[in-house]
Design a protein around this motif. Sequence first.
Motif, mmCIF file in Angstrom:
data_model
loop_
_atom_site.group_PDB
_atom_site.id
_atom_site.type_symbol
_atom_site.label_atom_id
_atom_site.label_comp_id
_atom_site.label_asym_id
_atom_site.label_seq_id
_atom_site.Cartn_x
_atom_site.Cartn_y
_atom_site.Cartn_z
ATOM 1 N N VAL A 1 0.832 -1.203 0.000
ATOM 2 C CA VAL A 1 0.000 0.000 0.000
ATOM 3 C C VAL A 1 0.869 1.256 0.000
ATOM 4 N N SER A 2 1.897 1.284 0.862
ATOM 5 C CA SER A 2 2.780 2.446 0.923
ATOM 6 C C SER A 2 3.471 2.670 -0.413
ATOM 7 N N THR A 3 3.949 1.587 -1.018
ATOM 8 C CA THR A 3 4.618 1.710 -2.315
ATOM 9 C C THR A 3 3.661 2.203 -3.387
ATOM 10 N N SER A 4 2.450 1.693 -3.387
ATOM 11 C CA SER A 4 1.457 2.116 -4.381
ATOM 12 C C SER A 4 1.127 3.587 -4.227
ATOM 13 N N GLU A 5 0.944 4.024 -2.989
ATOM 14 C CA GLU A 5 0.660 5.446 -2.758
ATOM 15 C C GLU A 5 1.800 6.315 -3.265
ATOM 16 N N ALA A 6 3.034 5.889 -2.978
ATOM 17 C CA ALA A 6 4.184 6.672 -3.440
ATOM 18 C C ALA A 6 4.257 6.702 -4.958
ATOM 19 N N MET A 7 3.965 5.565 -5.602
ATOM 20 C CA MET A 7 4.021 5.513 -7.061
ATOM 21 C C MET A 7 2.947 6.404 -7.686
ATOM 22 N N ILE A 8 1.739 6.372 -7.128
ATOM 23 C CA ILE A 8 0.659 7.233 -7.633
ATOM 24 C C ILE A 8 1.044 8.699 -7.506
ATOM 25 N N LYS A 9 1.565 9.066 -6.332
ATOM 26 C CA LYS A 9 1.958 10.462 -6.130
ATOM 27 C C LYS A 9 3.084 10.851 -7.072
ATOM 28 N N HIS A 10 4.022 9.913 -7.320
ATOM 29 C CA HIS A 10 5.125 10.185 -8.235
ATOM 30 C C HIS A 10 4.593 10.456 -9.647
ATOM 31 N N LEU A 11 3.643 9.647 -10.094
ATOM 32 C CA LEU A 11 3.081 9.836 -11.435
ATOM 33 C C LEU A 11 2.310 11.151 -11.529
ATOM 34 N N ARG A 12 1.557 11.483 -10.501
ATOM 35 C CA ARG A 12 0.829 12.751 -10.507
ATOM 36 C C ARG A 12 1.781 13.938 -10.565
ATOM 37 N N LEU A 13 2.881 13.826 -9.846
ATOM 38 C CA LEU A 13 3.870 14.905 -9.873
ATOM 39 C C LEU A 13 4.466 15.057 -11.267
ATOM 40 N N GLU A 14 4.783 13.935 -11.901
ATOM 41 C CA GLU A 14 5.344 13.998 -13.249
ATOM 42 C C GLU A 14 4.341 14.610 -14.227
ATOM 43 N N ILE A 15 3.067 14.271 -14.083
ATOM 44 C CA ILE A 15 2.030 14.848 -14.950
ATOM 45 C C ILE A 15 1.957 16.358 -14.749
ATOM 46 N N ALA A 16 2.005 16.804 -13.490
ATOM 47 C CA ALA A 16 1.944 18.246 -13.211
ATOM 48 C C ALA A 16 3.133 18.974 -13.828
ATOM 49 N N LYS A 17 4.327 18.355 -13.746
ATOM 50 C CA LYS A 17 5.513 18.989 -14.326
ATOM 51 C C LYS A 17 5.422 19.036 -15.846
ATOM 52 N N LEU A 18 4.918 17.967 -16.464
ATOM 53 C CA LEU A 18 4.770 17.943 -17.924
ATOM 54 C C LEU A 18 3.771 19.005 -18.384
ATOM 55 N N ARG A 19 2.699 19.183 -17.644
ATOM 56 C CA ARG A 19 1.730 20.221 -17.993
ATOM 57 C C ARG A 19 2.342 21.609 -17.897
ATOM 58 N N ARG A 20 3.182 21.790 -16.870
ATOM 59 C CA ARG A 20 3.830 23.097 -16.742
ATOM 60 C C ARG A 20 4.755 23.353 -17.922
ATOM 61 N N GLU A 21 5.492 22.307 -18.352
ATOM 62 C CA GLU A 21 6.387 22.477 -19.492
ATOM 63 C C GLU A 21 5.594 22.711 -20.782
ATOM 64 N N GLN A 22 4.444 22.053 -20.919
ATOM 65 C CA GLN A 22 3.657 22.170 -22.145
ATOM 66 C C GLN A 22 3.006 23.538 -22.272
ATOM 67 N N TYR A 23 2.519 24.077 -21.147
ATOM 68 C CA TYR A 23 1.766 25.337 -21.197
ATOM 69 C C TYR A 23 2.561 26.540 -20.702
ATOM 70 N N GLY A 24 3.894 26.363 -20.610
ATOM 71 C CA GLY A 24 4.714 27.501 -20.232
ATOM 72 C C GLY A 24 4.787 27.668 -18.725
ATOM 73 N N GLN A 25 5.327 28.812 -18.311
ATOM 74 C CA GLN A 25 5.501 29.089 -16.897
ATOM 75 C C GLN A 25 4.157 29.094 -16.191
ATOM 76 N N SER A 26 4.092 28.320 -15.129
ATOM 77 C CA SER A 26 2.831 28.201 -14.400
ATOM 78 C C SER A 26 2.632 29.380 -13.482
ATOM 79 N N SER A 27 1.421 29.512 -12.996
ATOM 80 C CA SER A 27 1.128 30.554 -12.020
ATOM 81 C C SER A 27 1.779 30.213 -10.693
ATOM 82 N N GLU A 28 1.824 31.214 -9.794
ATOM 83 C CA GLU A 28 2.401 30.983 -8.471
ATOM 84 C C GLU A 28 1.633 29.889 -7.738
ATOM 85 N N ARG A 29 0.310 29.858 -7.948
ATOM 86 C CA ARG A 29 -0.509 28.851 -7.276
ATOM 87 C C ARG A 29 -0.136 27.447 -7.740
ATOM 88 N N ARG A 30 0.092 27.284 -9.075
ATOM 89 C CA ARG A 30 0.458 25.957 -9.572
ATOM 90 C C ARG A 30 1.859 25.580 -9.108
#
Length: 541
Positions: free
Chosen positions: A36-65
């Motif tokens: 369970v701990s490993t799965s939670e960490a993996m899910i969070k890792h993937l979500r973080l990577e998605i957020a970073k890819l979106r920031r790279e795709q749409y340019g500099q993110s807002s301070e909130r993002r």
Amino acid sequence: MSDAASEIARLRAALAASEARAEAAESELAQTRAVVSTSEAMIKHLRLEIAKLRREQYGQSSERRARLIDQMELQLEELEAAATEDEIAAEKVAKTTTVAGFERRRPARKPFPEHLPRARVVIAAPTACSCCGSDRIVKMGEDVTETLEVIPRQWKVIQTVREKFTCRACEKISQPPAPFHPTPRGWAGPNLLAMVLFEKFGQHQPLNRQAERYAKEGVEISLSTLADQVGACAVALAPIHARIRAHVLEAERLHGDDTTVPLLVKGGTQTARLWTYVRDDRPFAGGAPPAALFHFSRDRGMANPNRHLAGWQGILQADAYGGYNDLYRADRDPGPIESALCWSYARRKLFELADIKGNARKGKPAHDISPVALEAVARIDAIFDIERGINGLTAADRQAVRHQLSRPLVEEFHDWLRDERDRLSRHNPVAKAVDYMFKAERWPAFTRLLEDGRICLTNNAAERALRGVALGRKSWLFAGSERGGDRAAFMYPLIVTAKMNDVDPQAWLADVLARLPGTTTSRVPDLLPWNWSRTPQRMAA
């Protein structure tokens, strides 16, 4: 008779089978928790990577993002460390049962950079065959284990070489045993681990900021990899923490306090607490080394100090927070704790009303200064002056001086303060400050120091222990999870206790992490901060 013997044998067999099932269930539970701990960490890792890819795709993110990504990185940091702790626990249980061990999948770690210098540490070669004792051995190769290590601001990879020799007489291979490593996977050296731990918990630098700085220095280590090592170090340092905890709770007198810690929850943060209990016998020449213990909780409920000090009895120096009241009950098991309140905290309330310079800075007129508060501060300061002169004397000498010099001042102060309070309106700010000392029969807890030389006039020892947490809030902003708060409460005693004993926390942690794997349980006390002496550094070939 034979029937009785067969019945006993049957019961023993049933008991053995029951114990085996219990061990298997415990192992399966530990492995489930690790999954369970490993799965939670993996899910969070993937979500973080998605957020970073979106920031790279749409340019500099807002301070909130950008702030959202920081939050996600902190959560990932805590989840990775928790997953490592659970995995090690599952591995330990699996060794004692027939259930297969849990193997956690990790992101592939990059090879160590080629530009880093390599230092060869060659383990002494055997002089004779380990099988037959013959000295007719010749080198046939070597095994090299690379460990990333750091010398302050100088990165290098240490290659530990174990030369292999084959015997011409019996053809058996002889080779030195592999060295111990501070953590199970052994890719990080003790100095690097100590630096990561001290910067995170002693210098309040989250792992994502550390990873960014290391990358700028030419060494890329992912946040997940660093978090994995933090969790492994927490497991490795458990024997040291247990000894410090036992030492603190052996005290006859403790300082207690707590402070707020924002805890990251869905939709924002909630106010959690970090508690400390400090043993410091130096003011009365007690001889025991100083040490601190920390606990994390989601709230400030009364159940927390009850749990922290369960089974302990002595004198607790703290503020007048009602959450401690259960500890003072006469029917408490194993007995009531004696309360000793802090004069510094009471003086602070009066000082705010008598601070001439402070009011001047705020542009307030001089007549806003309360003459009662000003006189009260002056009287308390006279008592403080006596305390400064007896700091470090034995408890008997302190009590004798207090009986002769402090008691008359305290009694006069009490009578004068009571008279002044009777003339004040109950809405007067000064009256509220005075009531803090008189409310709910608190005066005996303020004056208990006149009867016991071990008691201090203030609770400053606990406030000093929490000072780093207050500074850290400005850097890490919040705890990423409840497990993260518990892990911080685990690490703070190590760092704060080292500082209290005038020991460099980072150097001590590095040496302890290097020596712990090869240290027997009976020798663990030698590694405590107050017993510690640095081992000579090994010379690299």
